[in-house]
Design a protein around this motif. Structure first.
Motif, PDB file in Angstrom:
ATOM      1  N   ARG A   7       0.828  -1.199   0.000  1.00 40.76           N
ATOM      2  CA  ARG A   7       0.000   0.000   0.000  1.00 40.76           C
ATOM      3  C   ARG A   7       0.871   1.261   0.000  1.00 40.76           C
ATOM      4  NH1 ARG A   7      -3.409  -1.301   3.909  1.00 40.76           N
ATOM      5  NH2 ARG A   7      -2.082  -0.462   5.536  1.00 40.76           N
ATOM      6  N   THR A   8       1.915   1.263   0.816  1.00 37.23           N
ATOM      7  CA  THR A   8       2.826   2.409   0.879  1.00 37.23           C
ATOM      8  C   THR A   8       3.513   2.623  -0.462  1.00 37.23           C
ATOM      9  OG1 THR A   8       3.215   2.116   3.239  1.00 37.23           O
ATOM     10  CG2 THR A   8       4.890   3.349   2.003  1.00 37.23           C
ATOM     11  N   ARG A   9       4.035   1.570  -1.030  1.00 35.88           N
ATOM     12  CA  ARG A   9       4.745   1.701  -2.311  1.00 35.88           C
ATOM     13  C   ARG A   9       3.811   2.129  -3.433  1.00 35.88           C
ATOM     14  NH1 ARG A   9       9.192  -3.186  -1.956  1.00 35.88           N
ATOM     15  NH2 ARG A   9      10.321  -2.254  -0.217  1.00 35.88           N
ATOM     16  N   LEU A  10       2.581   1.635  -3.415  1.00 34.90           N
ATOM     17  CA  LEU A  10       1.607   2.066  -4.415  1.00 34.90           C
ATOM     18  C   LEU A  10       1.262   3.541  -4.231  1.00 34.90           C
ATOM     19  CD1 LEU A  10      -0.136   1.290  -6.825  1.00 34.90           C
ATOM     20  CD2 LEU A  10      -1.915   0.581  -5.217  1.00 34.90           C
ATOM     21  N   SER A  11       1.135   3.988  -3.001  1.00 33.63           N
ATOM     22  CA  SER A  11       0.866   5.405  -2.730  1.00 33.63           C
ATOM     23  C   SER A  11       2.012   6.278  -3.231  1.00 33.63           C
ATOM     24  CB  SER A  11       0.665   5.646  -1.234  1.00 33.63           C
ATOM     25  OG  SER A  11      -0.478   5.005  -0.774  1.00 33.63           O
ATOM     26  N   VAL A  12       3.228   5.836  -2.986  1.00 33.76           N
ATOM     27  CA  VAL A  12       4.399   6.583  -3.454  1.00 33.76           C
ATOM     28  C   VAL A  12       4.446   6.577  -4.979  1.00 33.76           C
ATOM     29  CG1 VAL A  12       6.925   6.630  -3.510  1.00 33.76           C
ATOM     30  CG2 VAL A  12       5.722   6.255  -1.338  1.00 33.76           C
ATOM     31  N   PHE A  13       4.220   5.427  -5.571  1.00 32.29           N
ATOM     32  CA  PHE A  13       4.214   5.306  -7.039  1.00 32.29           C
ATOM     33  C   PHE A  13       3.205   6.291  -7.641  1.00 32.29           C
ATOM     34  CE2 PHE A  13       2.529   3.299 -10.899  1.00 32.29           C
ATOM     35  CZ  PHE A  13       3.701   3.131 -11.638  1.00 32.29           C
ATOM     36  N   ASN A  14       1.988   6.293  -7.108  1.00 31.73           N
ATOM     37  CA  ASN A  14       0.957   7.209  -7.607  1.00 31.73           C
ATOM     38  C   ASN A  14       1.365   8.660  -7.404  1.00 31.73           C
ATOM     39  OD1 ASN A  14      -0.924   5.324  -8.584  1.00 31.73           O
ATOM     40  ND2 ASN A  14      -1.716   4.971  -6.534  1.00 31.73           N
ATOM     41  N   ALA A  15       1.926   8.955  -6.256  1.00 30.89           N
ATOM     42  CA  ALA A  15       2.349  10.328  -5.972  1.00 30.89           C
ATOM     43  C   ALA A  15       3.457  10.786  -6.921  1.00 30.89           C
ATOM     44  CB  ALA A  15       2.805  10.442  -4.520  1.00 30.89           C
ATOM     45  N   VAL A  16       4.407   9.892  -7.191  1.00 31.97           N
ATOM     46  CA  VAL A  16       5.494  10.251  -8.120  1.00 31.97           C
ATOM     47  C   VAL A  16       4.921  10.610  -9.485  1.00 31.97           C
ATOM     48  CG1 VAL A  16       7.446   9.315  -9.450  1.00 31.97           C
ATOM     49  CG2 VAL A  16       7.338   8.972  -6.977  1.00 31.97           C
ATOM     50  N   PHE A  17       4.025   9.779 -10.012  1.00 33.83           N
ATOM     51  CA  PHE A  17       3.480  10.059 -11.335  1.00 33.83           C
ATOM     52  C   PHE A  17       2.556  11.278 -11.340  1.00 33.83           C
ATOM     53  CE2 PHE A  17       5.363   6.094 -12.557  1.00 33.83           C
ATOM     54  CZ  PHE A  17       5.717   6.329 -13.871  1.00 33.83           C
ATOM     55  N   LEU A  19       2.896  13.959  -9.325  1.00 30.57           N
ATOM     56  CA  LEU A  19       3.790  15.116  -9.251  1.00 30.57           C
ATOM     57  C   LEU A  19       4.576  15.305 -10.545  1.00 30.57           C
ATOM     58  CD1 LEU A  19       5.010  14.718  -5.570  1.00 30.57           C
ATOM     59  CD2 LEU A  19       3.673  16.637  -6.491  1.00 30.57           C
ATOM     60  N   ALA A  20       4.922  14.200 -11.195  1.00 29.08           N
ATOM     61  CA  ALA A  20       5.684  14.287 -12.443  1.00 29.08           C
ATOM     62  C   ALA A  20       4.855  14.882 -13.570  1.00 29.08           C
ATOM     63  CB  ALA A  20       6.222  12.919 -12.845  1.00 29.08           C
ATOM     64  N   THR A  21       3.534  14.944 -13.415  1.00 28.71           N
ATOM     65  CA  THR A  21       2.712  15.630 -14.423  1.00 28.71           C
ATOM     66  C   THR A  21       2.698  17.133 -14.176  1.00 28.71           C
ATOM     67  OG1 THR A  21       0.636  15.408 -13.193  1.00 28.71           O
ATOM     68  CG2 THR A  21       1.191  13.637 -14.745  1.00 28.71           C
ATOM     69  N   GLU A  22       3.120  17.529 -12.984  1.00 32.71           N
ATOM     70  CA  GLU A  22       3.099  18.937 -12.607  1.00 32.71           C
ATOM     71  C   GLU A  22       4.453  19.618 -12.722  1.00 32.71           C
ATOM     72  OE1 GLU A  22       1.561  18.912  -8.619  1.00 32.71           O
ATOM     73  OE2 GLU A  22      -0.196  17.730  -9.220  1.00 32.71           O
ATOM     74  N   LYS A  23       5.528  18.843 -12.553  1.00 33.34           N
ATOM     75  CA  LYS A  23       6.860  19.462 -12.541  1.00 33.34           C
ATOM     76  C   LYS A  23       7.933  18.446 -12.879  1.00 33.34           C
ATOM     77  CE  LYS A  23       6.625  20.824  -8.197  1.00 33.34           C
ATOM     78  NZ  LYS A  23       7.035  21.293  -6.877  1.00 33.34           N
ATOM     79  N   ASP A  24       9.120  18.942 -13.175  1.00 35.63           N
ATOM     80  CA  ASP A  24      10.270  18.073 -13.436  1.00 35.63           C
ATOM     81  C   ASP A  24      10.623  17.292 -12.183  1.00 35.63           C
ATOM     82  OD1 ASP A  24      10.662  18.866 -16.078  1.00 35.63           O
ATOM     83  OD2 ASP A  24      11.949  20.551 -15.495  1.00 35.63           O
ATOM     84  N   LEU A  25      11.147  16.093 -12.368  1.00 32.18           N
ATOM     85  CA  LEU A  25      11.515  15.253 -11.232  1.00 32.18           C
ATOM     86  C   LEU A  25      12.522  15.936 -10.311  1.00 32.18           C
ATOM     87  CD1 LEU A  25      11.826  11.656 -12.743  1.00 32.18           C
ATOM     88  CD2 LEU A  25       9.957  12.606 -11.401  1.00 32.18           C
ATOM     89  N   ASP A  26      13.465  16.666 -10.887  1.00 29.24           N
ATOM     90  CA  ASP A  26      14.490  17.298 -10.048  1.00 29.24           C
ATOM     91  C   ASP A  26      13.939  18.430  -9.184  1.00 29.24           C
ATOM     92  OD1 ASP A  26      14.135  19.014 -12.192  1.00 29.24           O
ATOM     93  OD2 ASP A  26      16.261  19.377 -12.499  1.00 29.24           O
ATOM     94  N   LYS A  27      12.692  18.799  -9.384  1.00 30.68           N
ATOM     95  CA  LYS A  27      12.047  19.847  -8.579  1.00 30.68           C
ATOM     96  C   LYS A  27      11.153  19.258  -7.475  1.00 30.68           C
ATOM     97  CE  LYS A  27      13.268  23.311 -11.340  1.00 30.68           C
ATOM     98  NZ  LYS A  27      14.686  23.457 -11.381  1.00 30.68           N
ATOM     99  N   ILE A  28      10.982  17.932  -7.467  1.00 30.10           N
ATOM    100  CA  ILE A  28      10.130  17.272  -6.476  1.00 30.10           C
ATOM    101  C   ILE A  28      10.954  16.999  -5.217  1.00 30.10           C
ATOM    102  CG2 ILE A  28       8.759  15.207  -5.962  1.00 30.10           C
ATOM    103  CD1 ILE A  28       8.206  14.992  -8.996  1.00 30.10           C
ATOM    104  N   ARG A 102      -0.913   8.959 -16.762  1.00 28.84           N
ATOM    105  CA  ARG A 102       0.050   9.662 -15.906  1.00 28.84           C
ATOM    106  C   ARG A 102       1.445   9.620 -16.504  1.00 28.84           C
ATOM    107  NH1 ARG A 102      -2.066   7.490 -10.137  1.00 28.84           N
ATOM    108  NH2 ARG A 102      -3.832   8.896  -9.969  1.00 28.84           N
ATOM    109  N   PHE A 103       1.818   8.451 -17.007  1.00 27.90           N
ATOM    110  CA  PHE A 103       3.134   8.320 -17.644  1.00 27.90           C
ATOM    111  C   PHE A 103       3.227   9.235 -18.853  1.00 27.90           C
ATOM    112  CE2 PHE A 103       5.824   5.984 -20.801  1.00 27.90           C
ATOM    113  CZ  PHE A 103       7.045   6.229 -20.184  1.00 27.90           C
ATOM    114  N   LYS A 104       2.203   9.217 -19.675  1.00 28.99           N
ATOM    115  CA  LYS A 104       2.188  10.039 -20.893  1.00 28.99           C
ATOM    116  C   LYS A 104       2.296  11.525 -20.564  1.00 28.99           C
ATOM    117  CE  LYS A 104      -0.931  11.371 -24.558  1.00 28.99           C
ATOM    118  NZ  LYS A 104      -2.290  11.208 -25.046  1.00 28.99           N
ATOM    119  N   ASN A 105       1.640  11.952 -19.504  1.00 32.10           N
ATOM    120  CA  ASN A 105       1.624  13.369 -19.147  1.00 32.10           C
ATOM    121  C   ASN A 105       2.760  13.784 -18.224  1.00 32.10           C
ATOM    122  OD1 ASN A 105      -0.714  13.923 -20.635  1.00 32.10           O
ATOM    123  ND2 ASN A 105      -1.987  13.118 -19.001  1.00 32.10           N
TER     124      ASN A 105
END
Length: 176
Positions: A7-17, A19-28, A102-105
């Motif tokens: 559940r934790t890893r899925l929550s993190v996975f979803n959060a990463v994708f 946030l990655a639609t909103e900004k560059d990874l290096d800004k997260i 999410r990946f596409k965006n």
């Protein structure tokens, strides 16, 4: 694996994708990611060494799902009668449409899609014992198949019309 860990890893996975639609990874930041995932920093560091380790593991998880699917593709059967393989591909896309979108965006799409396609091609070739030295023509066909199908799915994922996409993919595969 323990359900809490999953559940934790899925929550993190979803959060990463997300946030990655909103900004560059290096800004997260870790704090921002933890807030979005609904976990605290200590939980984050129980699972990941760093933010970059987290991103890598999320991408690896995404890739493992793609590669797992590639192992089941019988290239010979697909080239002769693609309807069943296309159906399986589209079933998988529909089951994971949220993640595909999410990946596409995401900001990582442009750099990651090439790796996704290359690894998927390699998985299909390995599973079917096709190599470029002995089967150049077949490897080229797999490459066009994967590239074309990925592009069609990504291009049409927002307005996903299964029947239309299925017809396009089958027609592309049947061309010899």
């Amino acid at each position: 694996m323990d359900k809490r860990i999953m559940r934790t890893r899925l929550s993190v996975f979803n959060a990463v994708f997300e946030l990655a639609t909103e900004k560059d990874l290096d800004k997260i930041t870790v704090v921002e990611l933890c807030d979005r995932a609904g976990i605290n920093k200590s939980t984050f560091y129980l699972h990941y060494k760093s933010i970059n380790d987290c991103f890598q593991k999320c991408f690896d998880f995404f890739m493992s799902k793609v590669l797992e699917f590639g192992k089941d593709i019988d290239y010979t059967q697909t080239s002769l009668a693609p309807e069943q393989t296309v159906k399986k591909i589209l079933d998988a896309v529909e089951e994971n449409l949220v993640y595909v979108e999410r990946f596409k965006n995401s900001m990582i799409y442009d750099s990651a899609i090439k790796a996704v396609k290359e690894k998927f091609i390699a998985e299909i070739c390995d599973a079917n014992k096709i190599n470029i030295k002995d089967n150049y023509h077949e490897v080229a066909k797999v490459t066009f198949l994967v590239g074309g199908c990925c592009d069609i799915i990504m291009m049409l994922s927002t307005n996903f019309n299964r029947e239309e996409v299925e017809k396009i993919m089958v027609n592309v595969i049947k061309r010899r």
